[in-house]
Scaffold this active site. Structure first.
Site, PDB file in Angstrom:
ATOM      1  N   ASP A  60      -8.719  -7.353 -53.252  1.00 51.84           N
ATOM      2  CA  ASP A  60      -9.246  -6.106 -53.833  1.00 51.84           C
ATOM      3  C   ASP A  60      -8.717  -4.906 -53.063  1.00 51.84           C
ATOM      4  OD1 ASP A  60     -10.650  -4.683 -55.750  1.00 51.84           O
ATOM      5  OD2 ASP A  60     -12.543  -4.705 -54.633  1.00 51.84           O
ATOM      6  N   LYS A  62      -7.090  -1.492 -52.560  1.00 51.64           N
ATOM      7  CA  LYS A  62      -6.956  -0.255 -53.335  1.00 51.64           C
ATOM      8  C   LYS A  62      -7.285   0.905 -52.405  1.00 51.64           C
ATOM      9  CE  LYS A  62     -11.633  -1.039 -55.175  1.00 51.64           C
ATOM     10  NZ  LYS A  62     -12.437  -1.217 -56.416  1.00 51.64           N
ATOM     11  N   ASN A  65     -10.653   1.196 -50.879  1.00 52.76           N
ATOM     12  CA  ASN A  65     -11.043   0.224 -49.857  1.00 52.76           C
ATOM     13  C   ASN A  65     -10.225   0.366 -48.574  1.00 52.76           C
ATOM     14  OD1 ASN A  65     -13.068  -0.883 -51.373  1.00 52.76           O
ATOM     15  ND2 ASN A  65     -11.839  -2.573 -52.153  1.00 52.76           N
ATOM     16  N   ASP A  82     -14.235  -3.807 -47.269  1.00 49.35           N
ATOM     17  CA  ASP A  82     -14.728  -4.482 -48.471  1.00 49.35           C
ATOM     18  C   ASP A  82     -14.030  -5.824 -48.704  1.00 49.35           C
ATOM     19  OD1 ASP A  82     -15.925  -5.242 -50.784  1.00 49.35           O
ATOM     20  OD2 ASP A  82     -15.542  -3.374 -51.875  1.00 49.35           O
ATOM     21  N   THR A 101     -10.108  -5.179 -59.734  1.00 47.97           N
ATOM     22  CA  THR A 101     -10.154  -3.838 -60.313  1.00 47.97           C
ATOM     23  C   THR A 101      -8.945  -3.677 -61.227  1.00 47.97           C
ATOM     24  OG1 THR A 101     -11.187  -3.037 -58.276  1.00 47.97           O
ATOM     25  CG2 THR A 101     -10.318  -1.378 -59.780  1.00 47.97           C
TER      26      THR A 101
END
Length: 250
Positions: A60, A62, A65, A82, A101
């Site tokens: 995840d 991005k 994060n 995260d 996401t």
């Protein structure tokens, strides 16, 4: 700064992170050079390489994060946060997931194929695109359109945002946004392309023009959340036309 509860047998030590999200840093700064992109990418790649050497994939990655320890300093340091979707991927194991996401997930997530460190490298390619342009490479009007763009590998280097970007920087992105995860450079020790991901940071050349721009005709979209990509049960085996999205995996 540390939070310590002296009345509890468990002690929780927390980093104090003052700088906020990398996403907001890009949006507020409005001018980002390739040198600055290199500094961020070097830290991100080193952090991801550390995880991958321990057979851990984040899944995840991005800008939301990635946090800055301090914002108003010449060379901000970052922390990757995260790990809610992170997994330990041991040799010989197969891991599949429909979580992620939409803007940042790799095609193999959408296609429910085995995941691994190359999945993280795809996300780093998307992050690099955003760092250099302020735009998202696969963003559609809807999440479904975004996912279609991801599966098709449908992105371009629009001259409005990449006119002054070096070909080496574009090539860096191209080498990461490959639909076949077996072709993606990733961090050691898993896979044949051991240190390629770190070497790639050297291809980013000097940039002199602003890199963050708001989308034409409107403000930037809010940061995306993690979603579960599911399938209609009656469809049998998953097929692209039967995909649907709902919030999950938080």
């Amino acid at each position: 700064m540390f939070n310590v509860d002296i009345f509890s047998p468990n002690v929780l030590l927390l980093d104090l992170i003052r700088g906020g999200e990398l996403f907001d840093f890009i949006a507020e700064k409005e001018t980002l050079s390739e040198e600055e992109a290199i500094e961020f990418q070097e830290q991100i790649l080193k952090g991801v390489a550390y995880m991958h050497t321990r057979h851990i994939a984040h899944f995840d990655l991005k800008p939301e994060n990635i946090m800055l320890l301090e914002k108003d300093v010449p060379h901000p340091k970052i922390k990757i946060i995260d790990f809610g979707l992170a997994q330990k991927i041991d040799d010989g194991t197969v891991y599949q997931s429909l979580c992620g996401t939409p803007q940042y997930i790799a095609p193999e997530v959408i296609n429910y194929e085995p995941l691994g460190p190359p999945t993280d490298m795809w996300s780093i390619g998307v992050i690099t695109y955003i760092l250099l342009s302020g735009m998202s490479p696969f963003q559609g009007e809807t999440d479904a359109e975004t996912l279609t763009n991801v599966v098709a590998g449908n992105y371009e280097f629009d001259d409005r945002f990449f006119k002054e970007t070096s070909e080496m920087a574009k090539d860096f992105i191209r080498q990461l946004l490959l639909k076949d995860p077996r072709s993606v450079p990733w961090a050691p020790p898993i896979g044949p392309r051991s240190a390629s991901s770190l070497r790639l940071s050297a291809v980013l050349a000097t940039r002199r023009e602003p890199a963050y721009r708001s989308p034409p005709g409107g403000d930037r979209k809010e940061p995306g959340d993690a979603w579960l990509l599911g399938y209609h049960e009656e469809a049998g085996s998953p097929s692209p036309g039967d995909r649907y999205l709902r919030p999950a995996c938080m």
